[in-house]
Design a protein around this motif. Structure first.
Motif, PDB file in Angstrom:
ATOM      1  N   GLY A 229      18.787  54.164  -2.473  1.00 41.72           N
ATOM      2  CA  GLY A 229      17.801  53.811  -1.454  1.00 41.72           C
ATOM      3  C   GLY A 229      17.885  52.345  -1.069  1.00 41.72           C
ATOM      4  N   VAL A 230      17.982  51.477  -2.074  1.00 40.83           N
ATOM      5  CA  VAL A 230      18.122  50.039  -1.798  1.00 40.83           C
ATOM      6  C   VAL A 230      19.450  49.760  -1.113  1.00 40.83           C
ATOM      7  N   LEU A 231      20.530  50.379  -1.599  1.00 43.60           N
ATOM      8  CA  LEU A 231      21.866  50.141  -1.046  1.00 43.60           C
ATOM      9  C   LEU A 231      21.954  50.520   0.424  1.00 43.60           C
ATOM     10  N   ALA A 232      21.314  51.619   0.817  1.00 44.15           N
ATOM     11  CA  ALA A 232      21.364  52.055   2.213  1.00 44.15           C
ATOM     12  C   ALA A 232      20.769  51.000   3.140  1.00 44.15           C
ATOM     13  N   SER A 233      19.668  50.381   2.731  1.00 40.56           N
ATOM     14  CA  SER A 233      19.061  49.335   3.558  1.00 40.56           C
ATOM     15  C   SER A 233      19.902  48.069   3.563  1.00 40.56           C
ATOM     16  N   VAL A 234      20.530  47.751   2.438  1.00 34.83           N
ATOM     17  CA  VAL A 234      21.422  46.587   2.388  1.00 34.83           C
ATOM     18  C   VAL A 234      22.576  46.771   3.373  1.00 34.83           C
ATOM     19  N   VAL A 235      23.182  47.948   3.378  1.00 33.26           N
ATOM     20  CA  VAL A 235      24.296  48.225   4.295  1.00 33.26           C
ATOM     21  C   VAL A 235      23.827  48.131   5.740  1.00 33.26           C
ATOM     22  N   TYR A 236      22.644  48.684   6.042  1.00 31.43           N
ATOM     23  CA  TYR A 236      22.112  48.607   7.406  1.00 31.43           C
ATOM     24  C   TYR A 236      21.963  47.160   7.860  1.00 31.43           C
ATOM     25  N   CYS A 237      21.452  46.306   6.987  1.00 34.29           N
ATOM     26  CA  CYS A 237      21.232  44.909   7.354  1.00 34.29           C
ATOM     27  C   CYS A 237      22.546  44.152   7.529  1.00 34.29           C
ATOM     28  N   PHE A 238      23.561  44.501   6.759  1.00 39.83           N
ATOM     29  CA  PHE A 238      24.871  43.885   6.960  1.00 39.83           C
ATOM     30  C   PHE A 238      25.463  44.304   8.309  1.00 39.83           C
ATOM     31  N   ILE A 239      25.291  45.587   8.643  1.00 42.21           N
ATOM     32  CA  ILE A 239      25.814  46.083   9.924  1.00 42.21           C
ATOM     33  C   ILE A 239      25.122  45.407  11.097  1.00 42.21           C
ATOM     34  N   ASN A 240      23.815  45.170  10.963  1.00 42.26           N
ATOM     35  CA  ASN A 240      23.010  44.612  12.058  1.00 42.26           C
ATOM     36  C   ASN A 240      22.546  43.184  11.749  1.00 42.26           C
ATOM     37  N   TYR A 241      23.368  42.424  11.053  1.00 44.19           N
ATOM     38  CA  TYR A 241      22.949  41.105  10.562  1.00 44.19           C
ATOM     39  C   TYR A 241      22.661  40.116  11.700  1.00 44.19           C
ATOM     40  N   HIS A 242      21.497  39.456  11.583  1.00 42.88           N
ATOM     41  CA  HIS A 242      21.191  38.338  12.480  1.00 42.88           C
ATOM     42  C   HIS A 242      20.443  37.227  11.775  1.00 42.88           C
ATOM     43  N   SER A 243      19.887  37.513  10.558  1.00 40.17           N
ATOM     44  CA  SER A 243      19.134  36.494   9.839  1.00 40.17           C
ATOM     45  C   SER A 243      19.017  36.879   8.370  1.00 40.17           C
ATOM     46  N   ILE A 244      18.988  35.887   7.504  1.00 43.70           N
ATOM     47  CA  ILE A 244      18.830  36.146   6.072  1.00 43.70           C
ATOM     48  C   ILE A 244      17.478  36.791   5.766  1.00 43.70           C
ATOM     49  N   SER A 245      16.516  36.627   6.677  1.00 48.30           N
ATOM     50  CA  SER A 245      15.189  37.225   6.475  1.00 48.30           C
ATOM     51  C   SER A 245      15.245  38.748   6.411  1.00 48.30           C
ATOM     52  N   GLN A 246      16.305  39.335   6.945  1.00 48.33           N
ATOM     53  CA  GLN A 246      16.434  40.788   6.900  1.00 48.33           C
ATOM     54  C   GLN A 246      16.510  41.329   5.473  1.00 48.33           C
ATOM     55  N   PHE A 247      16.861  40.459   4.541  1.00 51.86           N
ATOM     56  CA  PHE A 247      17.032  40.892   3.155  1.00 51.86           C
ATOM     57  C   PHE A 247      15.815  40.573   2.293  1.00 51.86           C
ATOM     58  N   TYR A 248      14.677  40.267   2.925  1.00 52.86           N
ATOM     59  CA  TYR A 248      13.461  39.981   2.160  1.00 52.86           C
ATOM     60  C   TYR A 248      13.067  41.137   1.244  1.00 52.86           C
ATOM     61  N   PHE A 249      13.429  42.349   1.636  1.00 52.21           N
ATOM     62  CA  PHE A 249      13.021  43.522   0.856  1.00 52.21           C
ATOM     63  C   PHE A 249      13.589  43.507  -0.558  1.00 52.21           C
ATOM     64  N   VAL A 250      14.628  42.720  -0.780  1.00 50.74           N
ATOM     65  CA  VAL A 250      15.206  42.630  -2.127  1.00 50.74           C
ATOM     66  C   VAL A 250      14.157  42.121  -3.125  1.00 50.74           C
ATOM     67  N   ALA A 251      13.177  41.378  -2.637  1.00 49.34           N
ATOM     68  CA  ALA A 251      12.122  40.847  -3.509  1.00 49.34           C
ATOM     69  C   ALA A 251      11.294  41.956  -4.151  1.00 49.34           C
ATOM     70  N   VAL A 252      11.346  43.161  -3.580  1.00 53.88           N
ATOM     71  CA  VAL A 252      10.554  44.284  -4.106  1.00 53.88           C
ATOM     72  C   VAL A 252      11.270  44.998  -5.248  1.00 53.88           C
ATOM     73  N   THR A 253      12.566  44.770  -5.406  1.00 56.30           N
ATOM     74  CA  THR A 253      13.336  45.536  -6.389  1.00 56.30           C
ATOM     75  C   THR A 253      12.818  45.422  -7.831  1.00 56.30           C
ATOM     76  N   PRO A 254      12.199  44.297  -8.251  1.00 59.17           N
ATOM     77  CA  PRO A 254      11.624  44.300  -9.611  1.00 59.17           C
ATOM     78  C   PRO A 254      10.550  45.366  -9.820  1.00 59.17           C
ATOM     79  N   LEU A 255       9.832  45.714  -8.752  1.00 63.82           N
ATOM     80  CA  LEU A 255       8.833  46.786  -8.860  1.00 63.82           C
ATOM     81  C   LEU A 255       9.507  48.124  -9.140  1.00 63.82           C
ATOM     82  N   PHE A 256      10.664  48.338  -8.526  1.00 62.65           N
ATOM     83  CA  PHE A 256      11.419  49.555  -8.797  1.00 62.65           C
ATOM     84  C   PHE A 256      11.940  49.562 -10.232  1.00 62.65           C
ATOM     85  N   ALA A 257      12.352  48.398 -10.720  1.00 60.21           N
ATOM     86  CA  ALA A 257      12.833  48.297 -12.105  1.00 60.21           C
ATOM     87  C   ALA A 257      11.724  48.653 -13.093  1.00 60.21           C
TER      88      ALA A 257
END
Length: 296
Positions: A229-257
């Motif tokens: 689930g996380v990887l799919a969004s990472v790939v989407y943001c790389f494909i449509n990259y315009h700003s580092i802010s697109q990867f803010y969702f990575v901050a939520v991954t500790p909750l998944f852990a």
């Protein structure tokens, strides 16, 4: 009123709203957001989720999954607080509410474009059927282990891409990636529920994925759902990259852990039950961080 609010299972609503939230953020990122569509989309989704919860309460009692062996929270029909006839009447009311809200939504989105209107109306009827047939009816598909596929479809692909289309009247294939993210996280919520209920589901003949593959494999399946689930969004943001802010969702991954650790280590239903809500809220947080990241 209290017993009906309990039967509505309001804690499931944040997860139900996550998919249309994702679709709405994606539409806003291309300048196509409309509050009228969002409001009706949210209302229709809430009605559908409550319909699903009521049908689940009814169906699991009739088919035996909600019995004295069940380890999770007691349900309204199982406990006798709401009769079978009253629950059937409530299900009928929410079917009507779904239809009214859904038709208004389609009219606001498509106007007199009957081709799009009828296609999405058909999707709506299918969603209503899926909500009811999960545990109700003679052959509920949730008892055959097909609930995960249904959740991925309706909480992911249909929810995200469908809501995006309602705003934009267009679609892009790369939207499959965030739709898959939302769908897989929703399946993970269901998986926590099914791991919690393995023993009682076995006795009731409900062959969920965890019942079929066993607890240890179900935990590995849970990890895979979240990672992909996380990887799919990472790939989407790389494909449509315009700003580092697109990867803010990575901050939520500790909750998944935290959720993964709990699913692995907590064995009793009472200990595991809070992590249903935790996974649902983590999914909502992921969608919010993802969405705002696309707008910045």
């Amino acid at each position: 009123m209290k017993k009906w609010l309990s039967a509505f299972r309001l804690r499931t609503l944040p997860l139900a709203l996550s998919s249309i939230g994702m679709g709405s953020f994606l539409a806003a990122a291309v300048g196509q957001f409309r509050w009228s569509i969002f409001a009706l989309c949210a209302l229709t989704t809430i009605f559908l989720q409550i319909l699903s919860n009521l049908a689940n309460d009814y169906g699991d009692t009739v088919n035996g999954a909600d019995s004295e062996h069940r380890e999770g929270p007691q349900r309204a029909v199982q406990s006798g607080e709401i009769s079978l006839n009253a629950m059937k009447a409530a299900i009928a009311v929410f079917i009507v509410l779904c239809l009214i809200s859904g038709i208004l939504l389609l009219y606001v989105s498509f106007g007199l474009n009957m081709q799009a209107f009828l296609f999405f109306f058909g999707l709506g009827i299918l969603a209503i059927f899926a909500a009811i047939a999960y545990t109700a009816g003679r052959k509920p598909y949730g008892y055959m282990g097909l609930g995960d596929l249904s959740v991925l479809t309706f909480f992911g692909l249909v929810g995200v891409m469908g809501s995006y289309y309602l705003y934009t009247n267009s679609i892009s294939l790369d939207l499959i990636l965030p739709a898959i993210s939302c769908g897989l996280f929703s399946v993970a919520v269901l998986n926590v529920n099914n791991i919690r209920d393995i023993e009682s589901d076995k006795k009731a003949g409900k062959y969920s994925i965890p019942v079929r593959i066993g607890r240890e494999a179900a935990v590995r399946y849970h990890v895979a759902l979240i990672l992909f689930g996380v990887l799919a969004s990472v790939v989407y943001c790389f494909i449509n990259y315009h700003s580092i802010s697109q990867f803010y969702f990575v901050a939520v991954t500790p909750l998944f852990a935290i959720n993964i650790k709990a699913v692995k280590n907590k064995r009793s239903a009472k200990e595991l039950d809070p992590y249903l809500k935790q996974m649902a809220l983590s999914t909502l947080a992921f969608i919010l961080f993802f969405g705002f990241g696309q707008l910045l």
